[in-house]
Write an enzyme that holds these catalytic residues in place. Sequence first.
Site, mmCIF file in Angstrom:
data_model
loop_
_atom_site.group_PDB
_atom_site.id
_atom_site.type_symbol
_atom_site.label_atom_id
_atom_site.label_comp_id
_atom_site.label_asym_id
_atom_site.label_seq_id
_atom_site.Cartn_x
_atom_site.Cartn_y
_atom_site.Cartn_z
ATOM 1 N N ASP A 1 33.894 5.021 9.016
ATOM 2 C CA ASP A 1 34.683 5.009 7.778
ATOM 3 C C ASP A 1 34.092 4.120 6.690
ATOM 4 O OD1 ASP A 1 36.420 6.519 9.273
ATOM 5 O OD2 ASP A 1 38.184 5.302 8.840
ATOM 6 N N HIS B 1 33.008 1.377 11.232
ATOM 7 C CA HIS B 1 32.813 1.367 9.789
ATOM 8 C C HIS B 1 31.353 1.107 9.426
ATOM 9 C CE1 HIS B 1 37.083 0.442 10.407
ATOM 10 N NE2 HIS B 1 37.310 0.905 9.194
#
Length: 238
Positions: free
Chosen positions: A59, A204
């Site tokens: 992400d 992430h």
Amino acid sequence: MSGARKPAARLGAQLCAHALHYLLFAYRGRQLLRRRPSLGGPRRPAFGVPGDDVALTIDDGPHPRWTAPMLDLLDRHGVRATFFLVGDRVREHPELAREVLAAGHLIGNHSMTHPQPFAALARHEITAEIDRTQREIEDATGHTPRLFRAPGGNWSPGVLRTTAELGLVPVDWTVNPSDWRSPGVARIARTLSRTRPGQIMLCHDGGGDRSQTVAALAEVLPRLTDRGLRFVTVPDDR
């Protein structure tokens, strides 16, 4: 937030969104304990993937410092991942979005500006956040995302309804090492190493220093593949 919304209504929406956040946190805990996480539906987020495969999701990118090392790492281990990209960052670094797609990974929509709490936004703001990101990704890559992940996983009936109306599949996660907090390589690796068949991992490559995430995944990916787990992208055809 729109200036047209009254302060009391704004506060109420924020309190509701925060309450939903904690309810979802508890629900994810239950999904983690299930033998098979829920595959979701048009108005229910997916917490898992079919069969004995696992899915790695990345992400908050693309990021000029961390996306390239992440792509190199995934390539070395033959892992395909699903990248949930932020529209503003795609606009700033369209070449990185193209590199993600060219490397064989799947791209999903993660909102335009990553506002939180996402569920507190007005319906037209939620629509704009998702729709603008669709256009940024399409302009940069020629690819039209079919998956959407709410910032912070902050779902609500309104967010899910809007996601469905825009023709997107809502995706959550099962395994969360909280790598965005930079808790240390060992802690991230320990959490990710517990991944079981059918689960969706959350990591992430954007939003800050992701050196710990890259280092932890360098340990975990071969460990999981040695266990016979196969990495797939999140299904986008529901």
